[in-house]
Design an enzyme around this catalytic site. Structure first.
Site, PDB file in Angstrom:
ATOM      1  N   HIS A  87       0.723  -1.409  -0.217  1.00 50.06           N
ATOM      2  CA  HIS A  87      -0.038  -0.010  -0.037  1.00 50.06           C
ATOM      3  C   HIS A  87       0.840   1.295  -0.090  1.00 50.06           C
ATOM      4  CE1 HIS A  87      -2.887   2.935   1.215  1.00 50.06           C
ATOM      5  NE2 HIS A  87      -2.250   3.146   2.345  1.00 50.06           N
ATOM      6  N   HIS A 111       3.839   6.891   5.613  1.00 45.30           N
ATOM      7  CA  HIS A 111       2.617   7.451   5.982  1.00 45.30           C
ATOM      8  C   HIS A 111       1.873   6.640   6.941  1.00 45.30           C
ATOM      9  CE1 HIS A 111       0.344   5.597   2.793  1.00 45.30           C
ATOM     10  NE2 HIS A 111      -0.373   5.648   3.618  1.00 45.30           N
ATOM     11  N   GLU A 115       1.055   5.568  12.552  1.00 40.98           N
ATOM     12  CA  GLU A 115      -0.135   5.081  12.921  1.00 40.98           C
ATOM     13  C   GLU A 115      -0.370   3.547  13.319  1.00 40.98           C
ATOM     14  OE1 GLU A 115      -2.645   6.910  13.561  1.00 40.98           O
ATOM     15  OE2 GLU A 115      -4.829   5.672  13.379  1.00 40.98           O
ATOM     16  N   ASP A 116       0.390   2.758  12.557  1.00 42.80           N
ATOM     17  CA  ASP A 116       0.015   1.435  12.585  1.00 42.80           C
ATOM     18  C   ASP A 116       1.232   0.467  13.144  1.00 42.80           C
ATOM     19  OD1 ASP A 116      -2.384   1.946  11.472  1.00 42.80           O
ATOM     20  OD2 ASP A 116      -1.934   1.595   9.544  1.00 42.80           O
ATOM     21  N   ASP A 176      -3.277   8.437  -1.205  1.00 41.81           N
ATOM     22  CA  ASP A 176      -3.490   7.235  -0.222  1.00 41.81           C
ATOM     23  C   ASP A 176      -4.876   6.746  -0.597  1.00 41.81           C
ATOM     24  OD1 ASP A 176      -3.147   5.723   2.401  1.00 41.81           O
ATOM     25  OD2 ASP A 176      -4.970   7.150   2.761  1.00 41.81           O
TER      26      ASP A 176
END
Ligand code: MN
Length: 698
Positions: A87, A111, A115-116, A176
C-alpha cells in the site's frame, strides 16, 4: 489498520500510463531487500518514476524509508492478503509518477508507520529530519479527521488545521485515498458506499481545488462505479460500442499536425480520452454523442506565445465554435490551471474540443500543486539562466506558496490562500440556477447575480446593469438560491467604459472567475474608480493583457483588433496586423518573430497605425545595483510619471544586481519614453527596457 482495502479490483484502471502490477510489488516486498547495493524491485519502480521527473534526485533517503517501512509493516496484511507494504509503495508510486519531490515520497513511504506500527514520530524525525516528520504527522492526523466524517465545513476546517500550511500532506492523503479506492473491491458493499461518499464529498473537491486533475478524474470514475453501478455500466458499454470514435479524432489530429507543420510551429498533437464521468455528463447534456465527443485533442507546445500561434492557425484552417473558446492562460483558474480551450468543426461538421497548452502548463494541469514541488525552496532553476515558465521567486516568501498567495491577491481581499481555500472548501455544494434561455449554470452556494453574470457572459458581464430573479427585478447583489431563474440585463452599449463594473461588485462576487474579471477591469480603468493606488499585485502570467483591445488602431472600420500578447505593442512602435478568421486583426510589433513567420507563410500583412493614443499597458524591466530604498524610489518615480503599477516582480539579488519587472498602466502611451527616462534616472538603475514577453524572462 488505517487502510483496510484489498485486491486490485475490477475498477482499478489507469489509462494512458503503464500500470505497475501490485501483486508483483507484493512479492518483491515480501522478499525484502536482497542485496546491499541494489534497490529491491519494489522501490525500484518508485525510483525510476522519480528519476524521470527529477534526474538529480538523491535516492538514498527513499531506500532508507522503504527499508524502515517494509520492516515495520512486516507481518501486516491487507484484506486481500497482500503484504501491507504494497500500500505505501503504491501510494508513493502514484505521487512519483505525478512528479512529487523527494521529501513527499519519503513521507509517503512512511505515512502509515506511526499510526500502525512501532515506529514513533521521534524516530522519523531523528532518521529523516523535521520536514518528513511534519508530513507524516500531518497525514496521521488527517487520517483521524477524515474517517466517518461527512462533508461538513468542520471536516475541512479540521483537515486544514491538521495540514498546517503544507499542501504536501494533502497530496499524500489524496494518493492514499486513490489507492484505497482502487482496491475497494473486497470490502462489504455498504462500506464501499460509505467510503465512496466521503471520497465524493471531501477528497474530490480537494483534488479539484489543488488542481490535481489526474487524481480527480480517476477518483470520480471509481466513485461513479460504486455509487451508480448501472449508469457506470451503461457508460462503459457506450464507450466500448464507440471504439471507432478514435478514427474520427485520429483524422482530425492528423490534419492538425499538417497545419501546424506548415505553420512551422513545433507542437505535439495527442488524443485524450474523456473519463467515464465526463462521457456520462456529456451524454446527459447533449443526448446523443458523436464519435468526436469521446475524446479531446490536446496540443502541446514549448512557449506561451505558441499557444496563441496554434490557436490562430486552427481558427484559420478550421471553423471555430466561438462559444467554446476560453482563455485560461490570460485568466487562469483559481487552481493554477492554464490552457486555451476551443472547439473546431471539421468538413463533415463533427465538432472536436481542443486544449492548447505548453508542456509546463500540462504538468500543472495534471498534477496541480504536486508538480510545483517543495513550497519551502525556490522553484527549480530559479537561479539558473532560464526559469522554466517565467515565474520568479519572491525573496520574501517561499517558492510556489507565494504564487498561490498571489493568486488570492488577484482579488483585492487581503485574505491569504489558506483563508480563501478554507472558505471555498467550506461552501455547501453547488447550486444550479436557470438562465432565461433555459440553460443551467452551476454556481457555489452564496453566489449572487454578479457571479451568474460572469458565469454566463464572461467579460460581457461588465455591461450588466441588473437582473430579474424568478421574474422580479433584483439588484446584482441578490444572492441566488438553488433552482432560481435568472435573467440578466445588459446595457446595450458595451463600449461605454462608464458602464463597467463598480468596485462594490467585488463585495457580491464569490466566484474567482467574477472576481478576477472585475479586478482586471478595474485595474485597467483606474480613472473610473479609486482603486489605482491600491492596484493589487498579480503573478506574472496575468500581467499579459492579451485581451486588451487597441483603440482605433486599424484602417478597417468595424474590425475587431487585438494586441498580440507575445510582444505587447504600444505607441509609437511600428506595428503590423494580420487577419485571423472571424474578421479579427491581431497586431504585432514589427520586429516580433511572429511577423516574420506569418510573412514567410505568405500571410497578407494588414497596414495598421496607431489611432489617437490612449492609455496603454506595458511591461518594463529595470536592471539595477541593489541598495536600500531602491524599490521605494522606483515606484515613486513611476507614480510621479502618472503610471499605475499593475504588477511588480522583484527577483532575488544576484551578484549585487537586482532586476525588477513592472507591468504598468499608462494614461497615455506617449508618456512611455519619459517614464523610462525617469526610471533610468533613479540612482543605481543602469538599464530600463521593454520586456519582449510580458513579465517573462529576458
Ligand atoms: Mn494509507
Amino acid at each position: 489498520m488505517s487502510a483496510e482495502a484489498a485486491n486490485p479490483g475490477a475498477h482499478s484502471r489507469r489509462r494512458g500510463r503503464p500500470r505497475i502490477d501490485l501483486r508483483r510489488l507484493g512479492r518483491a516486498a515480501l522478499l525484502g531487500p536482497t542485496t546491499r547495493d541494489r534497490l529491491p524491485d519494489a522501490i525500484g519502480h518508485v525510483a525510476e518514476a522519480h528519476r524521470a521527473h527529477h534526474p538529480e534526485a538523491d535516492l538514498a533517503i527513499l531506500h532508507r524509508a522503504y527499508v524502515l517501512a517494509e520492516s515495520s509493516h512486516r507481518g501486516q496484511f491487507r484484506k486481500s492478503g497482500e503484504a501491507y507494504i504494497t500500500h505505501p509503495l503504491a501510494v508513493t508510486l502514484i505521487l512519483a509518477e505525478l512528479g512529487a519531490e523527494t521529501t513527499t515520497l519519503t513521507a509517503s513511504l512512511l505515512h502509515d508507520t506511526v499510526e500502525d506500527t512501532e515506529v514513533t514520530l521521534d524516530q522519523v524525525r531523528t532518521e529523516f529530519g523535521a520536514e518528513v516528520c511534519y508530513l507524516v504527522d500531518g497525514v496521521t492526523k488527517l487520517e483521524k479527521v477524515d474517517y466517518g466524517a461527512a462533508a461538513e465545513p468542520e471536516t475541512f476546517r479540521k483537515m486544514l488545521v491538521a495540514t498546517g500550511n503544507d499542501v504536501r500532506v494533502m497530496s499524500i492523503k489524496l494518493a492514499d485515498r486513490l489507492h484505497n479506492m482502487r482496491t475497494l473491491g473486497v470490502m462489504r458493499p455498504e462500506k464501499q458506499v460509505r467510503i465512496a461518499n466521503v471520497t465524493r464529498d471531501v477528497l474530490i473537491p480537494l483534488a479539484e481545488r489543488l488542481g490535481v486533475q489526474a487524481l480527480k478524474t480517476e477518483l470520480e470514475d471509481l466513485v461513479f462505479a460504486i455509487l451508480h453501478p448501472e449508469e457506470y455500466e451503461r457508460t462503459r458499454a457506450l464507450i466500448a460500442d464507440n471504439a471507432s470514435a478514435w478514427d474520427a479524432l485520429d483524422a482530425i489530429a492528423e490534419k492538425f499536425r499538417a497545419v501546424l507543420r506548415d505553420a512551422r510551429i513545433a507542437a505535439e498533437v495527442h488524443i485524450r480520452p474523456r473519463h467515464f464521468v465526463s462521457v456520462h455528463r456529456s451524454r446527459l447534456k447533449r443526448g446523443e454523442l458523436r464519435g468526436t465527443d469521446f475524446g479531446r485533442l490536446l496540443v502541446l507546445v514549448g512557449e506561451d506565445a505558441d499557444c496563441y500561434g496554434v490557436l490562430g492557425e486552427l481558427h484559420t484552417c478550421f471553423t471555430p465554435v466561438i462559444s467554446e473558446f476560453k482563455d485560461f492562460i490570460a485568466a487562469p483558474k483559481f487552481n493554477l490551471y492554464q490552457s486555451l480551450h476551443t472547439a473546431v468543426a471539421g468538413p463533415d461538421g463533427a465538432v472536436a474540443e481542443v486544449l492548447i497548452r505548453t508542456h509546463q502548463m500540462h504538468k500543472v494541469a495534471e498534477a496541480g500543486v504536486i508538480a510545483l514541488g517543495n513550497p519551502y525552496v525556490p522553484p527549480e532553476g530559479a537561479a539558473g539562466p532560464e526559469p522554466a515558465d517565467g515565474e520568479r521567486a519572491d525573496p520574501t516568501r517561499p517558492g510556489w506558496l507565494s504564487r498561490l498567495l498571489d493568486w488570492q491577491q488577484s482579488t483585492p481581499d487581503p485574505d491569504t490562500f489558506w483563508t480563501s481555500l478554507r472558505a471555498e472548501l467550506a461552501q455547501d455544494r453547488e447550486i444550479t440556477v436557470f438562465r432565461a434561455d433555459g440553460g443551467a449554470l452551476g454556481l457555489p452556494a452564496g453566489a449572487s447575480c454578479v457571479d451568474a453574470a460572469y458565469a454566463q457572459y464572461g467579460e460581457e458581464a461588465h455591461a450588466c446593469i441588473g437582473a430579474r430573479v424568478n421574474g422580479r427585478l433584483a439588484t446584482l447583489s441578490t444572492v441566488l438560491s438553488d433552482g432560481d431563474t435568472v435573467h440578466l440585463l445588459l446595457a446595450q452599449d458595451v463600449q461605454d467604459t462608464a458602464s463597467g463594473p463598480s468596485p462594490d461588485w467585488l463585495d457580491h462576487a464569490r466566484t474567482p472567475a467574477a472576481r478576477i474579471a472585475i479586478t482586471t477591469w478595474l485595474t485597467a480603468h483606474p480613472e473610473g474608480t479609486n482603486v489605482a493606488a491600491a492596484a493589487p499585485r498579480r503573478p506574472a502570467p496575468l500581467t499579459a493583457d492579451r485581451r486588451a483591445a487597441a483603440n482605433a488602431v486599424v484602417d478597417l472600420p468595424d474590425a475587431t483588433v487585438r494586441l498580440a500578447g507575445c510582444c505587447t505593442p504600444v505607441p509609437p512602435d511600428s506595428v503590423t496586423g494580420f487577419a485571423v478568421r472571424g474578421g479579427t486583426v491581431t497586431v504585432h510589433r514589427e520586429e516580433c518573430p511572429a511577423v516574420a513567420r506569418m510573412k514567410s507563410l505568405d500571410r497578407e500583412p494588414i497596414p495598421v497605425r496607431w489611432g489617437d493614443a490612449a492609455e496603454c499597458r506595458v511591461t518594463l524591466i529595470a536592471e539595477s545595483f541593489g541598495r536600500p530604498r531602491l524599490l521605494a524610489d522606483l515606484t515613486e518615480a513611476i507614480a510621479v510619471e502618472g503610471a499605475a503599477i499593475v504588477s511588480a516582480t522583484v527577483e532575488p539579488p544576484s551578484q549585487q544586481r537586482v532586476r525588477h519587472t513592472y507591468t504598468l498602466q499608462l494614461p497615455d502611451a506617449a508618456g512611455l519614453p519619459a517614464l523610462m527616462r525617469a526610471m533610468r534616472d533613479v540612482p543605481g538603475v543602469y538599464d530600463v527596457s521593454r520586456a519582449q514577453h510580458p513579465a517573462a524572462t529576458a
